[in-house]
Design a protein around this motif. Structure first.
Motif, mmCIF file in Angstrom:
data_model
loop_
_atom_site.group_PDB
_atom_site.id
_atom_site.type_symbol
_atom_site.label_atom_id
_atom_site.label_comp_id
_atom_site.label_asym_id
_atom_site.label_seq_id
_atom_site.Cartn_x
_atom_site.Cartn_y
_atom_site.Cartn_z
ATOM 1 N N THR A 5 33.474 -134.266 25.882
ATOM 2 C CA THR A 5 34.739 -134.976 26.092
ATOM 3 C C THR A 5 34.570 -136.469 25.848
ATOM 4 N N TYR A 6 33.433 -137.030 26.219
ATOM 5 C CA TYR A 6 33.192 -138.445 25.953
ATOM 6 C C TYR A 6 33.090 -138.727 24.454
ATOM 7 N N ILE A 7 32.484 -137.814 23.707
ATOM 8 C CA ILE A 7 32.400 -137.975 22.258
ATOM 9 C C ILE A 7 33.789 -137.929 21.637
ATOM 10 N N SER A 12 38.457 -140.722 19.324
ATOM 11 C CA SER A 12 39.874 -141.033 19.433
ATOM 12 C C SER A 12 40.119 -142.530 19.417
ATOM 13 N N VAL A 13 39.260 -143.275 20.077
ATOM 14 C CA VAL A 13 39.396 -144.734 20.079
ATOM 15 C C VAL A 13 39.201 -145.279 18.668
ATOM 16 N N VAL A 14 38.274 -144.708 17.917
ATOM 17 C CA VAL A 14 38.068 -145.118 16.533
ATOM 18 C C VAL A 14 39.320 -144.822 15.705
ATOM 19 N N ALA A 46 46.144 -137.144 23.763
ATOM 20 C CA ALA A 46 44.917 -136.347 23.764
ATOM 21 C C ALA A 46 43.868 -136.940 24.699
ATOM 22 N N ILE A 47 43.764 -138.260 24.724
ATOM 23 C CA ILE A 47 42.804 -138.912 25.625
ATOM 24 C C ILE A 47 43.178 -138.647 27.078
ATOM 25 N N PHE A 53 41.317 -133.202 32.187
ATOM 26 C CA PHE A 53 40.415 -132.050 32.170
ATOM 27 C C PHE A 53 39.074 -132.394 32.800
ATOM 28 N N ASN A 54 38.552 -133.566 32.487
ATOM 29 C CA ASN A 54 37.272 -134.000 33.034
ATOM 30 C C ASN A 54 37.349 -134.153 34.557
ATOM 31 N N ILE A 55 38.440 -134.732 35.048
ATOM 32 C CA ILE A 55 38.621 -134.904 36.493
ATOM 33 C C ILE A 55 38.778 -133.549 37.177
ATOM 34 N N SER A 56 39.509 -132.628 36.546
ATOM 35 C CA SER A 56 39.691 -131.313 37.166
ATOM 36 C C SER A 56 38.371 -130.541 37.225
ATOM 37 N N LYS A 57 37.528 -130.715 36.205
ATOM 38 C CA LYS A 57 36.211 -130.068 36.239
ATOM 39 C C LYS A 57 35.340 -130.635 37.355
#
Length: 67
Positions: A5-7, A12-14, A46-47, A53-57
């Protein structure tokens, strides 16, 4: 999964940076500028979804450790 997810967020920032260069601030809602704005909004959505999703995990992992 967290690294993935970090990748994706970094990519996405790019993509947001690339779309910002496509903007024509004089005619913001015409031609390629409109497509770039739509792309920027889609990438921001999307971000946000990936961060949720990351917080829910992490919440799910804490609940499994607590039980």
């Amino acid at each position: 999964m967290k690294i993935f997810t970090y990748i994706i967020v970094a990519l996405s920032v790019v993509l947001i940076g690339i779309n910002v260069f496509m903007l024509d601030f004089k005619n913001l809602f015409e031609g390629d500028s409109l497509i770039a704005l739509i792309g920027i909004l889609a990438i921001l959505c999307a971000i946000v979804i990936l961060l949720i999703f990351n917080i829910s995990k992490s919440i799910d992992n804490k609940l499994k450790k607590h039980s």
